[in-house]
Design a protein around this motif. Structure first.
Motif, PDB file in Angstrom:
ATOM      1  N   SER A  12      38.824  11.098  49.912  1.00  0.00           N
ATOM      2  CA  SER A  12      38.450  11.484  51.279  1.00  0.00           C
ATOM      3  C   SER A  12      37.179  12.323  51.265  1.00  0.00           C
ATOM      4  CB  SER A  12      39.592  12.265  51.928  1.00  0.00           C
ATOM      5  OG  SER A  12      40.748  11.458  52.083  1.00  0.00           O
ATOM      6  N   ALA A  13      37.072  13.225  50.276  1.00  0.00           N
ATOM      7  CA  ALA A  13      35.868  14.054  50.165  1.00  0.00           C
ATOM      8  C   ALA A  13      34.642  13.193  49.844  1.00  0.00           C
ATOM      9  CB  ALA A  13      36.069  15.114  49.086  1.00  0.00           C
ATOM     10  N   LEU A  14      34.803  12.249  48.927  1.00  0.00           N
ATOM     11  CA  LEU A  14      33.683  11.367  48.586  1.00  0.00           C
ATOM     12  C   LEU A  14      33.262  10.520  49.790  1.00  0.00           C
ATOM     13  CD1 LEU A  14      34.832  10.143  45.055  1.00  0.00           C
ATOM     14  CD2 LEU A  14      32.923  11.679  45.552  1.00  0.00           C
ATOM     15  N   MET A  15      34.247   9.993  50.508  1.00  0.00           N
ATOM     16  CA  MET A  15      33.935   9.162  51.672  1.00  0.00           C
ATOM     17  C   MET A  15      33.266   9.981  52.773  1.00  0.00           C
ATOM     18  SD  MET A  15      37.406   6.859  51.787  1.00  0.00           S
ATOM     19  CE  MET A  15      36.927   5.885  53.208  1.00  0.00           C
ATOM     20  N   ALA A  16      33.667  11.242  52.920  1.00  0.00           N
ATOM     21  CA  ALA A  16      33.045  12.094  53.934  1.00  0.00           C
ATOM     22  C   ALA A  16      31.569  12.323  53.609  1.00  0.00           C
ATOM     23  CB  ALA A  16      33.786  13.426  54.019  1.00  0.00           C
ATOM     24  N   ALA A  17      31.280  12.606  52.324  1.00  0.00           N
ATOM     25  CA  ALA A  17      29.877  12.794  51.926  1.00  0.00           C
ATOM     26  C   ALA A  17      29.075  11.517  52.185  1.00  0.00           C
ATOM     27  CB  ALA A  17      29.811  13.191  50.461  1.00  0.00           C
ATOM     28  N   ALA A  18      29.663  10.373  51.844  1.00  0.00           N
ATOM     29  CA  ALA A  18      28.978   9.098  52.055  1.00  0.00           C
ATOM     30  C   ALA A  18      28.760   8.834  53.543  1.00  0.00           C
ATOM     31  CB  ALA A  18      29.779   7.962  51.425  1.00  0.00           C
ATOM     32  N   ALA A  19      29.764   9.172  54.365  1.00  0.00           N
ATOM     33  CA  ALA A  19      29.633   8.920  55.806  1.00  0.00           C
ATOM     34  C   ALA A  19      28.477   9.710  56.405  1.00  0.00           C
ATOM     35  CB  ALA A  19      30.947   9.262  56.510  1.00  0.00           C
ATOM     36  N   VAL A  20      28.287  10.960  55.976  1.00  0.00           N
ATOM     37  CA  VAL A  20      27.148  11.740  56.471  1.00  0.00           C
ATOM     38  C   VAL A  20      25.845  11.058  56.068  1.00  0.00           C
ATOM     39  CG1 VAL A  20      25.908  13.927  56.304  1.00  0.00           C
ATOM     40  CG2 VAL A  20      28.402  13.929  56.486  1.00  0.00           C
ATOM     41  N   ASN A  21      25.756  10.627  54.819  1.00  0.00           N
ATOM     42  CA  ASN A  21      24.524   9.999  54.351  1.00  0.00           C
ATOM     43  C   ASN A  21      24.288   8.643  54.990  1.00  0.00           C
ATOM     44  OD1 ASN A  21      22.943  11.541  52.215  1.00  0.00           O
ATOM     45  ND2 ASN A  21      25.054  11.878  51.568  1.00  0.00           N
ATOM     46  N   LEU A  22      25.335   8.024  55.515  1.00  0.00           N
ATOM     47  CA  LEU A  22      25.166   6.785  56.268  1.00  0.00           C
ATOM     48  C   LEU A  22      24.833   7.047  57.729  1.00  0.00           C
ATOM     49  CD1 LEU A  22      28.122   4.737  54.732  1.00  0.00           C
ATOM     50  CD2 LEU A  22      25.683   4.253  54.442  1.00  0.00           C
ATOM     51  N   GLY A  23      24.871   8.342  58.124  1.00  0.00           N
ATOM     52  CA  GLY A  23      24.494   8.704  59.488  1.00  0.00           C
ATOM     53  C   GLY A  23      25.649   8.896  60.437  1.00  0.00           C
ATOM     54  N   TYR A  24      26.853   9.183  59.915  1.00  0.00           N
ATOM     55  CA  TYR A  24      28.038   9.330  60.770  1.00  0.00           C
ATOM     56  C   TYR A  24      28.776  10.626  60.438  1.00  0.00           C
ATOM     57  CZ  TYR A  24      27.053   4.473  61.844  1.00  0.00           C
ATOM     58  OH  TYR A  24      26.430   3.317  62.245  1.00  0.00           O
ATOM     59  N   PRO A  25      28.197  11.773  60.789  1.00  0.00           N
ATOM     60  CA  PRO A  25      28.820  13.052  60.440  1.00  0.00           C
ATOM     61  C   PRO A  25      30.132  13.336  61.169  1.00  0.00           C
ATOM     62  CG  PRO A  25      26.880  13.396  61.804  1.00  0.00           C
ATOM     63  CD  PRO A  25      26.886  11.959  61.433  1.00  0.00           C
ATOM     64  N   GLN A  26      30.282  12.857  62.400  1.00  0.00           N
ATOM     65  CA  GLN A  26      31.542  13.100  63.112  1.00  0.00           C
ATOM     66  C   GLN A  26      32.695  12.373  62.428  1.00  0.00           C
ATOM     67  OE1 GLN A  26      30.829  12.037  67.207  1.00  0.00           O
ATOM     68  NE2 GLN A  26      29.706  13.935  67.637  1.00  0.00           N
ATOM     69  N   GLU A  27      32.438  11.149  61.996  1.00  0.00           N
ATOM     70  CA  GLU A  27      33.471  10.408  61.270  1.00  0.00           C
ATOM     71  C   GLU A  27      33.740  11.073  59.920  1.00  0.00           C
ATOM     72  OE1 GLU A  27      32.017   8.039  64.501  1.00  0.00           O
ATOM     73  OE2 GLU A  27      30.949   9.145  62.921  1.00  0.00           O
ATOM     74  N   ALA A  28      32.704  11.664  59.328  1.00  0.00           N
ATOM     75  CA  ALA A  28      32.885  12.401  58.075  1.00  0.00           C
ATOM     76  C   ALA A  28      33.831  13.577  58.283  1.00  0.00           C
ATOM     77  CB  ALA A  28      31.539  12.887  57.559  1.00  0.00           C
ATOM     78  N   ALA A  29      33.684  14.262  59.406  1.00  0.00           N
ATOM     79  CA  ALA A  29      34.578  15.388  59.696  1.00  0.00           C
ATOM     80  C   ALA A  29      36.028  14.919  59.798  1.00  0.00           C
ATOM     81  CB  ALA A  29      34.144  16.071  60.995  1.00  0.00           C
ATOM     82  N   GLU A  30      36.240  13.753  60.378  1.00  0.00           N
ATOM     83  CA  GLU A  30      37.603  13.214  60.462  1.00  0.00           C
ATOM     84  C   GLU A  30      38.158  12.901  59.078  1.00  0.00           C
ATOM     85  OE1 GLU A  30      40.040   9.668  62.844  1.00  0.00           O
ATOM     86  OE2 GLU A  30      37.918  10.020  63.227  1.00  0.00           O
ATOM     87  N   LEU A  31      37.321  12.380  58.206  1.00  0.00           N
ATOM     88  CA  LEU A  31      37.755  12.096  56.838  1.00  0.00           C
ATOM     89  C   LEU A  31      38.120  13.376  56.099  1.00  0.00           C
ATOM     90  CD1 LEU A  31      35.157   9.338  55.980  1.00  0.00           C
ATOM     91  CD2 LEU A  31      37.643   9.042  55.870  1.00  0.00           C
ATOM     92  N   THR A  32      37.371  14.463  56.348  1.00  0.00           N
ATOM     93  CA  THR A  32      37.708  15.725  55.691  1.00  0.00           C
ATOM     94  C   THR A  32      39.044  16.264  56.193  1.00  0.00           C
ATOM     95  OG1 THR A  32      36.510  17.113  57.291  1.00  0.00           O
ATOM     96  CG2 THR A  32      35.284  16.309  55.385  1.00  0.00           C
ATOM     97  N   ARG A  33      39.351  16.046  57.460  1.00  0.00           N
ATOM     98  CA  ARG A  33      40.642  16.517  57.979  1.00  0.00           C
ATOM     99  C   ARG A  33      41.794  15.746  57.339  1.00  0.00           C
ATOM    100  NH1 ARG A  33      37.387  17.207  62.656  1.00  0.00           N
ATOM    101  NH2 ARG A  33      37.807  15.113  63.441  1.00  0.00           N
ATOM    102  N   ALA A  34      41.596  14.434  57.123  1.00  0.00           N
ATOM    103  CA  ALA A  34      42.629  13.659  56.422  1.00  0.00           C
ATOM    104  C   ALA A  34      42.805  14.186  55.005  1.00  0.00           C
ATOM    105  CB  ALA A  34      42.249  12.181  56.397  1.00  0.00           C
TER     106      ALA A  34
END
Length: 465
Positions: free
Chosen positions: A201-223
């Motif tokens: 989840s942490a790796l996917m959150a970092a990747a999501a920010v770099n793909l341009g989706y920080p809000q979705e990254a925040a959701e991944l961190t909560r999971a």
């Protein structure tokens, strides 16, 4: 297969107090005593025993002989209705009270030695049956080891690989892990699966920010936080707070990022992860012009790194580490943010930031130190921020040289974060000092075409101020 034989097989096992796994081991020992070394593993035999005792199929002659060896009976006594009395080693269940009675409906309590014996026998069998289910492991060691290897491999590959391709692979492995968590697991297996799910989840959150989706990254961190909380894994909690701070900062909320970083430090005070959290707190201080707070964060990061610390995330390595080169880059970034618009001492601070960023670029060029791994993303960001510092100092040629490896990145390795920093570079090129410069205009055109169209856009933060 007759139900009588199935019941007899089960009764023989339970009268000896053996689980299916223990009987499987006994059958393997009996086979070895006969010189048979071709037996499958205990887990496969346990499954066969389950089928034999349910009457689905009958054991082959080979296994009947092994049963006799495990039970210590001659082959003539194998099966129901053979022999006079119980074979050697069997427990007499008492006259008129067969063991099979324990698997019918529970009768009303009765008095007398026979009734008491029956109740005790039934309780023992019920406990054995429940324990049999409990001991069934929901995941094999090979699968668990594969999940560990996949997570570590992705953490390392993320440092240098293409973001989107790795994101999809992270998702695939995470989904396999969460599927395994949906089955009954031994506590120690479940704890490791939760750890790996949180790491992914942490790796996917970092990747999501770099793909341009920080809000979705925040959701991944909560999971991921939910997984970390279940096992009370403080280093993982700290890492997820760092991921949440990263997402908040690139969403345009530096103060929220600082709060999340401070929260992370309550779970991890020492080592590389703590150093990274201090620096993210320093970014917020720099953004609001608190130069003293920014310097304090850089010093605190150095102190934290110097304090020895080891945990499971550092064992995984890759993205979960924090090299000295990347620490120097973040320190330079914090100083550069603190230097903006701070005349008359702004140039002095810009020079200090440029020196730190130049040191980071040199550390990257020298290669990883012992036990370190370098992030290409951070290396390219160090080059970009060094170019920004050079442009602020009026050194266009030095800025162009710093950006050469950035502009050579293949499209799959270009990120939304890198694109946002390059927008700051373009804002510097738009300053009066560079108007009318053909080289500045050519560089600006290259930067304008940098970010792939399919990347999301980081909202809300005007980094060009």
């Amino acid at each position: 297969m007759s139900s009588e034989l199935a019941a007899w097989l089960r009764r023989q096992r339970e009268d000896r107090g053996w689980t299916r796994t223990e009987l499987a081991r006994q059958l393997i020992r009996a086979a070895r005593a006969r010189g048979d070394t071709s037996m499958p593993g205990a887990e496969n035999i346990s499954h066969n025993i389950y089928r034999w005792e349910r009457g689905a199929v009958a054991p082959a002659e080979r296994y009947k002989l092994l049963y006799c060896g495990a039970f210590g009976i001659p082959f003539s006594q194998f099966g129901p209705g053979h022999g006079q009395g119980p074979p050697p080693g069997m427990v007499d269940t008492g006259p008129g009270v067969p063991a099979a009675f324990a698997y019918r409906e529970t009768p009303a309590p009765q008095r007398g030695a026979s009734a008491i014996r029956r109740e005790v026998l039934m309780a023992a069998h019920e406990g054995s049956e429940h324990a049999e289910g409990v001991e069934q492991r929901g995941i094999g060691e090979a699968t668990l080891e594969q999940f560990r290897a996949d997570t570590a491999s992705l953490a390392v590959a993320y440092l240098t690989g293409e973001t989107f391709g790795l994101f999809t692979e992270m998702r695939r492995v995470r989904n396999r892990i969460t599927e395994a968590l949906g089955r009954r697991q031994w506590p120690r297996d479940a704890a490791e699966l939760y750890l790996l799910a949180g790491c992914l989840s942490a790796l996917m959150a970092a990747a999501a920010v770099n793909l341009g989706y920080p809000q979705e990254a925040a959701e991944l961190t909560r999971a991921g936080w939910a997984y970390a909380t279940v096992i009370d894994h403080r280093p993982l909690m700290a890492r997820l707070r760092l991921c949440a701070a990263y997402a908040a900062y690139w969403s345009g909320h530096p103060e929220a990022a600082a709060d999340l970083a401070r929260s992370g430090l309550s779970f991890l005070a020492d080592g590389q992860g703590a150093a990274q959290l201090h620096l993210f707190g320093g970014l917020a201080a720099a953004r609001r012009g608190d130069v003293a707070g920014a310097r304090q964060a850089i010093a605190a990061a150095r102190d934290a790194r110097d304090r020895a610390h080891h945990d499971e995330l550092l064992e995984i390595g890759g993205e979960f580490g924090f090299s000295r080169a990347t620490q120097a880059y973040y320190a330079g970034f914090v100083l550069a943010e603190a230097a903006r618009g701070k005349e008359p001492r702004g140039k002095e601070r810009s020079d200090e930031a440029a020196a730190e960023l130049d040191a980071a670029v040199g550390l990257y060029a020298a290669g990883p130190g012992p036990g370190e791994q370098h992030s290409r993303r951070c290396r390219m960001l160090a080059h970009t921020d060094l170019a920004i510092a050079r442009l602020r100092a009026g050194a266009l040629d030095a800025a162009i040289a710093a950006l050469e490896p950035v502009l050579a990145l293949p499209p799959g390795e270009r990120t939304a974060v890198q694109g946002r920093r390059l927008s700051v570079t373009r804002a510097e090129l738009a300053q009066p000092a560079y108007r009318g410069s053909a080289r500045a205009r050519a560089l600006d055109e290259q930067l304008a075409a940098f970010a792939p169209a399919e990347l999301g856009r980081l909202p809300g933060q005007d980094l060009s101020r």
